[in-house]
Write a protein that holds these residues in place. Sequence first.
Motif, PDB file in Angstrom:
ATOM      1  N   TYR A 236       0.838  -1.210   0.182  1.00 58.23           N
ATOM      2  CA  TYR A 236      -0.011   0.274  -0.027  1.00 58.23           C
ATOM      3  C   TYR A 236       0.917   1.359   0.099  1.00 58.23           C
ATOM      4  CZ  TYR A 236      -3.338  -3.484   1.866  1.00 58.23           C
ATOM      5  OH  TYR A 236      -3.877  -4.633   2.265  1.00 58.23           O
ATOM      6  N   ASP A 237       0.328   2.100  -0.652  1.00 59.37           N
ATOM      7  CA  ASP A 237       1.122   3.458  -0.533  1.00 59.37           C
ATOM      8  C   ASP A 237       0.011   4.798  -0.766  1.00 59.37           C
ATOM      9  OD1 ASP A 237       3.082   5.254  -0.699  1.00 59.37           O
ATOM     10  OD2 ASP A 237       3.453   5.204  -2.739  1.00 59.37           O
ATOM     11  N   ASN A 238       0.530   5.716  -0.117  1.00 60.00           N
ATOM     12  CA  ASN A 238      -0.321   6.837   0.026  1.00 60.00           C
ATOM     13  C   ASN A 238      -1.544   6.947   0.910  1.00 60.00           C
ATOM     14  OD1 ASN A 238       1.190   8.479  -1.622  1.00 60.00           O
ATOM     15  ND2 ASN A 238       0.040   7.843  -3.451  1.00 60.00           N
ATOM     16  N   LEU A 239      -1.660   6.025   1.882  1.00 59.24           N
ATOM     17  CA  LEU A 239      -2.512   5.769   2.954  1.00 59.24           C
ATOM     18  C   LEU A 239      -2.719   6.958   3.764  1.00 59.24           C
ATOM     19  CD1 LEU A 239      -1.728   2.248   4.064  1.00 59.24           C
ATOM     20  CD2 LEU A 239      -3.362   2.578   2.573  1.00 59.24           C
ATOM     21  N   ARG A 240      -4.043   7.158   4.108  1.00 61.41           N
ATOM     22  CA  ARG A 240      -4.439   8.254   5.110  1.00 61.41           C
ATOM     23  C   ARG A 240      -3.691   8.375   6.300  1.00 61.41           C
ATOM     24  NH1 ARG A 240     -10.250   7.679   7.203  1.00 61.41           N
ATOM     25  NH2 ARG A 240     -11.048   8.208   5.117  1.00 61.41           N
ATOM     26  N   SER A 241      -3.263   9.437   6.618  1.00 59.75           N
ATOM     27  CA  SER A 241      -2.567   9.789   7.797  1.00 59.75           C
ATOM     28  C   SER A 241      -2.914  11.039   8.524  1.00 59.75           C
ATOM     29  CB  SER A 241      -0.968   9.872   7.331  1.00 59.75           C
ATOM     30  OG  SER A 241      -0.826  11.096   6.652  1.00 59.75           O
ATOM     31  N   VAL A 242      -2.891  11.169   9.702  1.00 59.78           N
ATOM     32  CA  VAL A 242      -3.158  12.547  10.376  1.00 59.78           C
ATOM     33  C   VAL A 242      -1.895  13.198  10.743  1.00 59.78           C
ATOM     34  CG1 VAL A 242      -4.108  13.441  12.381  1.00 59.78           C
ATOM     35  CG2 VAL A 242      -5.074  11.255  11.375  1.00 59.78           C
ATOM     36  N   GLU A 243      -1.676  14.299  10.201  1.00 64.03           N
ATOM     37  CA  GLU A 243      -0.487  15.067  10.216  1.00 64.03           C
ATOM     38  C   GLU A 243      -0.645  16.427  11.058  1.00 64.03           C
ATOM     39  OE1 GLU A 243       2.225  13.510   9.031  1.00 64.03           O
ATOM     40  OE2 GLU A 243       1.334  12.121   7.669  1.00 64.03           O
ATOM     41  N   MET A 244       0.573  16.799  11.809  1.00 61.87           N
ATOM     42  CA  MET A 244       0.413  18.155  12.245  1.00 61.87           C
ATOM     43  C   MET A 244       0.998  18.981  11.541  1.00 61.87           C
ATOM     44  SD  MET A 244       2.900  17.152  15.557  1.00 61.87           S
ATOM     45  CE  MET A 244       2.805  15.589  16.618  1.00 61.87           C
ATOM     46  N   VAL A 245      -0.006  20.208  11.627  1.00 59.54           N
ATOM     47  CA  VAL A 245       0.228  21.340  10.500  1.00 59.54           C
ATOM     48  C   VAL A 245       1.606  21.927  11.006  1.00 59.54           C
ATOM     49  CG1 VAL A 245      -0.802  23.398   9.603  1.00 59.54           C
ATOM     50  CG2 VAL A 245      -2.212  21.373  10.092  1.00 59.54           C
ATOM     51  N   ASN A 246       1.572  22.489  12.334  1.00 57.09           N
ATOM     52  CA  ASN A 246       2.826  23.094  12.889  1.00 57.09           C
ATOM     53  C   ASN A 246       3.589  22.415  13.868  1.00 57.09           C
ATOM     54  OD1 ASN A 246       2.343  25.506  11.339  1.00 57.09           O
ATOM     55  ND2 ASN A 246       0.398  25.618  12.677  1.00 57.09           N
ATOM     56  N   PRO A 247       4.286  21.205  13.473  1.00 55.00           N
ATOM     57  CA  PRO A 247       5.129  20.432  14.385  1.00 55.00           C
ATOM     58  C   PRO A 247       6.098  21.117  15.037  1.00 55.00           C
ATOM     59  CG  PRO A 247       5.641  19.721  12.326  1.00 55.00           C
ATOM     60  CD  PRO A 247       4.571  20.780  12.085  1.00 55.00           C
ATOM     61  N   PRO A 248       6.210  20.826  16.354  1.00 52.03           N
ATOM     62  CA  PRO A 248       5.668  19.790  17.339  1.00 52.03           C
ATOM     63  C   PRO A 248       4.343  20.155  17.980  1.00 52.03           C
ATOM     64  CG  PRO A 248       7.304  20.998  18.550  1.00 52.03           C
ATOM     65  CD  PRO A 248       7.440  21.464  17.168  1.00 52.03           C
ATOM     66  N   ALA A 249       3.604  21.306  17.614  1.00 44.27           N
ATOM     67  CA  ALA A 249       2.580  21.432  18.082  1.00 44.27           C
ATOM     68  C   ALA A 249       1.471  20.565  17.636  1.00 44.27           C
ATOM     69  CB  ALA A 249       2.013  23.033  17.658  1.00 44.27           C
ATOM     70  N   PRO A 250       0.842  20.039  18.900  1.00 42.14           N
ATOM     71  CA  PRO A 250      -0.279  18.805  18.527  1.00 42.14           C
ATOM     72  C   PRO A 250      -1.274  19.161  17.603  1.00 42.14           C
ATOM     73  CG  PRO A 250      -0.440  19.507  20.858  1.00 42.14           C
ATOM     74  CD  PRO A 250       0.715  20.518  20.200  1.00 42.14           C
ATOM     75  N   SER A 251      -1.746  20.461  17.719  1.00 46.52           N
ATOM     76  CA  SER A 251      -3.119  20.943  16.787  1.00 46.52           C
ATOM     77  C   SER A 251      -2.673  22.157  16.032  1.00 46.52           C
ATOM     78  CB  SER A 251      -4.257  20.985  17.703  1.00 46.52           C
ATOM     79  OG  SER A 251      -4.048  22.197  18.588  1.00 46.52           O
ATOM     80  N   PRO A 252      -3.112  22.612  14.944  1.00 40.39           N
ATOM     81  CA  PRO A 252      -4.329  21.601  14.302  1.00 40.39           C
ATOM     82  C   PRO A 252      -3.652  20.521  13.783  1.00 40.39           C
ATOM     83  CG  PRO A 252      -3.723  23.661  13.134  1.00 40.39           C
ATOM     84  CD  PRO A 252      -3.113  23.839  14.252  1.00 40.39           C
ATOM     85  N   ILE A 253      -4.463  19.617  13.036  1.00 40.29           N
ATOM     86  CA  ILE A 253      -4.162  18.466  12.383  1.00 40.29           C
ATOM     87  C   ILE A 253      -4.682  18.305  11.041  1.00 40.29           C
ATOM     88  CG2 ILE A 253      -3.087  16.998  14.334  1.00 40.29           C
ATOM     89  CD1 ILE A 253      -5.859  15.612  14.289  1.00 40.29           C
ATOM     90  N   ILE A 254      -3.842  17.872  10.156  1.00 43.65           N
ATOM     91  CA  ILE A 254      -4.721  17.503   8.757  1.00 43.65           C
ATOM     92  C   ILE A 254      -4.773  16.376   8.172  1.00 43.65           C
ATOM     93  CG2 ILE A 254      -2.689  18.094   7.564  1.00 43.65           C
ATOM     94  CD1 ILE A 254      -4.420  19.791   5.574  1.00 43.65           C
ATOM     95  N   LEU A 255      -5.614  15.749   7.315  1.00 41.38           N
ATOM     96  CA  LEU A 255      -5.626  14.476   6.924  1.00 41.38           C
ATOM     97  C   LEU A 255      -4.824  14.549   5.501  1.00 41.38           C
ATOM     98  CD1 LEU A 255      -9.282  13.372   6.907  1.00 41.38           C
ATOM     99  CD2 LEU A 255      -7.580  12.935   8.689  1.00 41.38           C
TER     100      LEU A 255
END
Length: 396
Positions: A236-255
């Motif tokens: 599998y490739d390009n599976l859905r993930s939950v990513e930090m928009v501004n790491p290491p800040a835990p939020s917001p997050i984006i698919l």
Amino acid sequence: LDWDASEVNQLALQGDLYGGKIAQPSASDIAVSGGNMVGGWSHVFSATSEARLQLYYDRTHRDIPGTFAEGLDTYDVDFQHQSVLARRHDVVWGLGYRLINDRVGNSAVLAFLPSHVRRRWYTGFVQDEIALMPNRLHLTLGAKVEHNDYTGYEVQPSGRVSWTPDRGGALWAAVSRAVRAPSRIDRELFAPGQPPYFLEGGPSFRSEELLAYELGYRLQAQDRLRVSLATFYNRYDNLRSVEMVNPPAPSPIILANGLKGKSYGAELAADYRLTNAWRLRGGYTEMRVRTAAKPGSTDTTRASSDPDRQLSLRSSLDLGAQLKLDADARYVGEIKNQQVPAYGELDLRVAWQPVAALELSLVGQSLLHRRHAEFSAPASRHEIERGVYGRVEWHF
């Protein structure tokens, strides 16, 4: 409704309506309703050529109090033509079109933006089964081309070779590519319903990709026993993930598409007719799923949401006097990351057919437990409850 309009034309029409409520442990019931209709036409041109056309409409409505409401209309048209060319080529091709009209009532908890969308899918496919050695060696090549409103064109080729060394056995191998195009959840889901958002759909979310390999063997011993073993390995490739928009800040997050993975395993199936009135079918699946973050991904949700093993046994018994008894037992292994324990269940069905056109049946589902969990985390899951219902079928 089935109608043989002539020796070469057949028509079929089927429809369903439903409505009900789904209980929630800590909120008001979920209201669900809808219906669907399927119409089909088939035409035989000759002994080696035929065509089929299917029209489908589905209306679904659900209302989850305090979360969202949705009204979804789906329109689908599929055409397929099959013909044998030059004796060695069995060619199937087809075209398809799907339209969805989706209206969502957003809430303070979550929102789909925009709330109203119309999406279209166009598909076309062709497949050729080539008899390299008639009744012995066959090669099947095919491809499906799809166009969707999110990612444009997607190509999904496949190939399969099968060898029948003797009358009772067959060996096959296959490789194919498949994709899962983005859905509204992947691109248009936002939580909460108003900014600032904690979770956002990914505007550049791409299709998830699968490259599948399969090897199997099927054996038919006499006329009463059939056994098959299929092994598989998937990448599998390009599976859905939950990513930090501004790491290491835990939020917001984006698919996003920050995961890759693999799965492998085997499926064993058997079909045994003990007598003319009693048939047993069994299956066992052992599977492992592994996922990993791609370079640059901040996703940490990589545990499998599938059970490692499943076992099933189905019995179909003709009791005579127009009575039939069906039993379906199954075992499903635990899903560790969702805290879903392993479970075993049993379904039973008793049917009586007093005349050829009428069948009355009584069905019991999930009879071994009052309720059980099958998927999802404890805080959001809906457990499957024991159920009993009656059914009347009239054929004309």
